[in-house]
Design a protein around this motif. Sequence first.
Motif, mmCIF file in Angstrom:
data_model
loop_
_atom_site.group_PDB
_atom_site.id
_atom_site.type_symbol
_atom_site.label_atom_id
_atom_site.label_comp_id
_atom_site.label_asym_id
_atom_site.label_seq_id
_atom_site.Cartn_x
_atom_site.Cartn_y
_atom_site.Cartn_z
ATOM 1 N N GLN A 1 -2.045 -21.126 1.781
ATOM 2 C CA GLN A 1 -1.824 -22.569 1.884
ATOM 3 C C GLN A 1 -1.158 -22.947 3.208
ATOM 4 O O GLN A 1 -1.479 -23.978 3.805
ATOM 5 N N ARG B 1 -2.858 -25.570 5.911
ATOM 6 C CA ARG B 1 -2.149 -26.769 6.382
ATOM 7 C C ARG B 1 -1.992 -26.756 7.905
ATOM 8 O O ARG B 1 -2.174 -27.789 8.557
ATOM 9 N N SER C 1 -6.543 -29.942 4.287
ATOM 10 C CA SER C 1 -5.849 -30.242 3.042
ATOM 11 C C SER C 1 -6.034 -29.082 2.058
ATOM 12 O O SER C 1 -7.166 -28.653 1.804
#
Length: 335
Positions: free
Chosen positions: A204, A208, A213
């Motif tokens: 993640q 980012r 997203s």
Amino acid sequence: MGITGKELAEKLNISATAVSMALNGKPGVSTEMRKRIIAEAEKAGYDFSRLQLKKNHSGDIYCIIYRAHNAILNYTPIFSELTEGIEAECRHKGYGLKTLQVYENTDDLTQVVEELRICGCVGIILLGTELSAGICRRFLEASLPMVLLDASFDAIDCSSVLINNVQGTYLATGYLIDRCNEQPGHLCSSYSIANFSERKTGFQKAVREHGMSVSKSLSHELAPSIEGAFSDMLEIIDSGTPLAKCYFADNDLIAIGAIKALKLRGYKIPDDIAIIGFDNISEGRILDPSLTTIDIPRRFMGQTAVDQLIRQMEDPASHTVKLQISTSLIKRFSV
């Protein structure tokens, strides 16, 4: 009869402590002084075999492999590299090593801990891949020096040596995005352990920081074995679930199983879908196409765990540490 350490100290007009530090390779004397002492010892016929005898410590270090659901530890080659590193470093440092496998569902943990107290165990390396914090505390009840390997718990004061999962996954996902220029998907393990949770964080973070997203990344849960991932991926494909153009897989077993399923259904790797794994297992090298992955220096991890344990045994008052071992990217042809 050769000269003794005490006689050597008197001859050189230095302390016996300095002689001992020099002959045993310990810090505390200068390089020049060490050379001088060793040269004089050789000249005077010092019996260096005494040093080897001193290295053979009484008692054994125990490497304990704790098995809970066994979904992860079932793949033994990964963990044999860890234990090879442990064994080599124990031998180098003059300690005996015993390996003990403890099964959550069948072994009496109270009895195991009690036996550790009386069996001549001088320190524990606890392989914590499938370990919970509660079970870790039970092993600490043995009141023996202990180092966690492949696990760490913030609420427990115990030294640990583990993989830098966030760094490795960040590296893998960033490479995947840069090569494919696509929103990456995530092939997650259906079994939850700390390693996989940390890899999700790294995935993640990379998504980012590449301006994408996280909510747009497709995620599929697969069993963390080749056969299980193959079956689960076939079911996902056949259900018509949308697929990403590229995926990070939580481990190589998942990646290999997914690739086999995708190829069976006519997808070309990496032309249609690119996949990167984590672990650098041998099967990934012979896969067609060979698997791009993250390499873990597992033997070094085992050696580091032994070093930390011996340090703790020699200085019980020292602070606990958390050592994260960095990983490296292996570029092959699945990306």
